[in-house]
Design an enzyme around this catalytic site. Sequence first.
Site, PDB file in Angstrom:
ATOM      1  N   SER A 135       0.396  -1.343  -0.135  1.00 53.35           N
ATOM      2  CA  SER A 135      -0.450  -0.510  -0.203  1.00 53.35           C
ATOM      3  C   SER A 135       1.018   1.217  -0.096  1.00 53.35           C
ATOM      4  O   SER A 135       1.677   1.000   1.050  1.00 53.35           O
ATOM      5  CB  SER A 135      -0.997   0.180   1.001  1.00 53.35           C
ATOM      6  N   LYS A 161      -1.163  -0.806  -4.660  1.00 51.18           N
ATOM      7  CA  LYS A 161      -2.549  -0.151  -4.277  1.00 51.18           C
ATOM      8  C   LYS A 161      -2.421   0.900  -4.333  1.00 51.18           C
ATOM      9  O   LYS A 161      -0.630   1.568  -2.723  1.00 51.18           O
ATOM     10  CB  LYS A 161      -3.020  -0.944  -2.803  1.00 51.18           C
ATOM     11  N   LYS A 163      -3.151   5.308  -2.302  1.00 53.22           N
ATOM     12  CA  LYS A 163      -4.130   5.387  -1.195  1.00 53.22           C
ATOM     13  C   LYS A 163      -4.118   6.660  -2.433  1.00 53.22           C
ATOM     14  O   LYS A 163      -3.419   7.473  -3.058  1.00 53.22           O
ATOM     15  CB  LYS A 163      -3.660   6.307  -0.513  1.00 53.22           C
ATOM     16  N   GLU A 214     -11.139   0.761  -3.978  1.00 53.60           N
ATOM     17  CA  GLU A 214     -11.426   0.594  -2.589  1.00 53.60           C
ATOM     18  C   GLU A 214     -12.161   1.964  -1.700  1.00 53.60           C
ATOM     19  O   GLU A 214     -11.609   2.918  -1.335  1.00 53.60           O
ATOM     20  CB  GLU A 214     -10.576   0.393  -1.342  1.00 53.60           C
ATOM     21  N   ASP A 239     -14.581  -1.837   2.467  1.00 54.78           N
ATOM     22  CA  ASP A 239     -13.503  -1.765   3.743  1.00 54.78           C
ATOM     23  C   ASP A 239     -14.051  -1.442   5.310  1.00 54.78           C
ATOM     24  O   ASP A 239     -14.821  -2.548   5.596  1.00 54.78           O
ATOM     25  CB  ASP A 239     -11.859  -1.435   3.429  1.00 54.78           C
ATOM     26  N   LYS A 263     -10.113  -7.257   7.308  1.00 53.46           N
ATOM     27  CA  LYS A 263      -9.364  -6.915   8.416  1.00 53.46           C
ATOM     28  C   LYS A 263      -9.708  -7.779   9.656  1.00 53.46           C
ATOM     29  O   LYS A 263     -10.715  -6.803  10.502  1.00 53.46           O
ATOM     30  CB  LYS A 263      -9.367  -5.670   8.420  1.00 53.46           C
ATOM     31  N   GLY A 291      -4.358  -4.828   5.739  1.00 58.64           N
ATOM     32  CA  GLY A 291      -4.063  -4.509   6.096  1.00 58.64           C
ATOM     33  C   GLY A 291      -3.880  -3.384   7.584  1.00 58.64           C
ATOM     34  O   GLY A 291      -4.700  -2.339   7.286  1.00 58.64           O
TER      35      GLY A 291
HETATM   36  O1  NPG Z   1       0.045  -2.801   4.382  1.00 62.85           O
HETATM   37  O2  NPG Z   1      -0.057  -2.982   6.830  1.00 62.85           O
HETATM   38  C1  NPG Z   1       0.039  -2.639   5.296  1.00 62.85           C
HETATM   39  C2  NPG Z   1      -0.945  -1.000   5.896  1.00 62.85           C
HETATM   40  C3  NPG Z   1      -2.294  -1.500   4.545  1.00 62.85           C
HETATM   41  O3  NPG Z   1      -3.181   1.060   3.612  1.00 62.85           O
HETATM   42  C4  NPG Z   1      -3.225  -0.215   4.036  1.00 62.85           C
HETATM   43  N1  NPG Z   1      -4.022   0.383   5.948  1.00 62.85           N
HETATM   44  O4  NPG Z   1      -6.886   2.293   5.087  1.00 62.85           O
HETATM   45  O5  NPG Z   1      -6.424   0.197   4.550  1.00 62.85           O
HETATM   46  C5  NPG Z   1      -6.018   1.019   4.809  1.00 62.85           C
HETATM   47  C6  NPG Z   1      -4.910   0.970   5.612  1.00 62.85           C
HETATM   48  C7  NPG Z   1      -4.373   1.682   7.036  1.00 62.85           C
HETATM   49  C8  NPG Z   1      -4.032   1.394   7.494  1.00 62.85           C
HETATM   50  C9  NPG Z   1      -6.119   1.680   8.059  1.00 62.85           C
HETATM   51  C10 NPG Z   1      -3.834   1.225   9.997  1.00 62.85           C
HETATM   52  C11 NPG Z   1      -6.014   2.132   9.830  1.00 62.85           C
HETATM   53  C12 NPG Z   1      -5.172   2.100  10.101  1.00 62.85           C
END
Ligand code: NPG
Length: 368
Positions: A135, A161, A163, A214, A239, A263, A291
Site C-alpha cells: 500500500s 495499492k 491511496k 476500495e 473495507d 481485516k 493490513g
Molecule cells: O500494509 O499494513 C499495511 C497497510 C495497508 O493501507 C493500508 N492500511 O486503510 O487499509 C487501510 C490502511 C490502514 C492502515 C487503515 C492503518 C487503518 C490503519
Amino acid sequence: MNIEGFELRRVAMPLVSPFRTSFGTQTSRDILLIRAVTDAAEGWGECVTLPTPVYSPEYTDAAVDVLTRIFLPALGAARLSGAHEVAEVLHPFKGHRMAKAAVEMALLDAELRAEGRSFARELGAVHDRVPSGVSVGIMDEIPRLLDAVGAYLDEGYVRIKLKIEPGWDIDVVRAVRERFGDDVPLQVDANTAYTLRDAQHLARLDEFGLLLIEQPLEEEDMLGHADLARIVKTPICLDETITSAQSAAAAIRLGATSIINIKPGRVGGYLEARRIHDLAAAHGVPVWCGGMVESGIGRAANVALAALPGFTLPGDVSASDRFYRVDLTEPFVITDGYMSVPQGPGLGVTPIPEILDELTTSVEWVAV
Ligand code: NPG
C-alpha cells in the site's frame, strides 16, 4: 482454559517514512499488545486501533479502557472452554471489535500453542506462502510517488495499492500506468474520501484497468456504494463498511461490493474473518487480506488468514521493512513476491524480548 491474567503493553514503533492516507499521516505506530497468561500457555494479541478515531470509531485509549474494565474481567469470570467462546461472552457488549479481536487473538494463540497447532491450520489455510501486495501512501508530488512505486516493484511486490483522495487520484493513476505499464496489478483506496456526487469523476478511473476501487464513500453508505457500482465499471471493494459477516452479507446482496477487504481487527477477530471468507466464497465474491500497519505479531496471523482458499487477490501483507526498520518479531520478508506462512504452534512467532523492552512505553497487568 484457566486464565490467570492479561498483560496490556503499549509499544511505540517509528515508521521508516510517513504514511499518508485520506484520514491522516502516521509517522509512528502506537501498538497495544495483549499477552494472555493461561495455565496451559501464553498467547499474544495485537490491537489494531489508532490513537484517534479517524479510521473507525475505536481508538487505543478506549480499547485499553473497555478491555481493562469490562472485557477482561468478563472473560476471567466466564470459565471459557476455548477461545472460540470469546465472541459469545463479549457479545452483550456493543462494538469495540478491534479490542475484542485482540483478546480473542491472544487467547487463541495461547490455546493453539498449548495444543501444538498453528493459526494457519486452525483457520483452514491451503497455501504455505501468499502473494504480497503493498500500500503506497499519498505524497507531495507525483515524481516521488513514481520512485516509491518503482522501488516496491523492484523489491518484488506483486500488486500496488495507491491511496487516493480528491486532488490525488486520476492524474496519479495515469502517471503510474504511463511509467509502469498496463500489466502491473493496480488498485486504489479512498478510505471514504468521496461522495456519490463524485460518481462521474470516479468513473474516469475505468480506463486504467484497476483491480478495484476500495471504500470510496462513507462507512455507513452501503446504498451509495450500490448506486456507485452501477455507474463505475471498476469493481467496488468495501473495507470500513464491512464490520461483520452480517454486514458483508447485506453488502453482497445489495450489490454494494463485488470484492471484500477482510481485516480481522475491523470485524472482531480471526474467527469472524473466516466466517466472512466462507460467506464470500459461497457467493463467488473474491476476498483479500487488509493490513493495519501491524507489527510481526499481527502480520503473522494475517499471513495465515491470507492463505485460505478464497483469498484470491494479493493482500496488504508486506514485509516488515515496508513500515519498520526493526520489527518486534523476526522480520517478515518477501521472496519472489511471496511471504511464507508461519507453521509453528500458535502464531509461530513471538516478540524478541530485548526489542520488545526497548520499544515498550507502558505495561499493565490485569489479574482476572
Ligand atoms: O500494509 O499494513 C499495511 C497497510 C495497508 O493501507 C493500508 N492500511 O486503510 O487499509 C487501510 C490502511 C490502514 C492502515 C487503515 C492503518 C487503518 C490503519
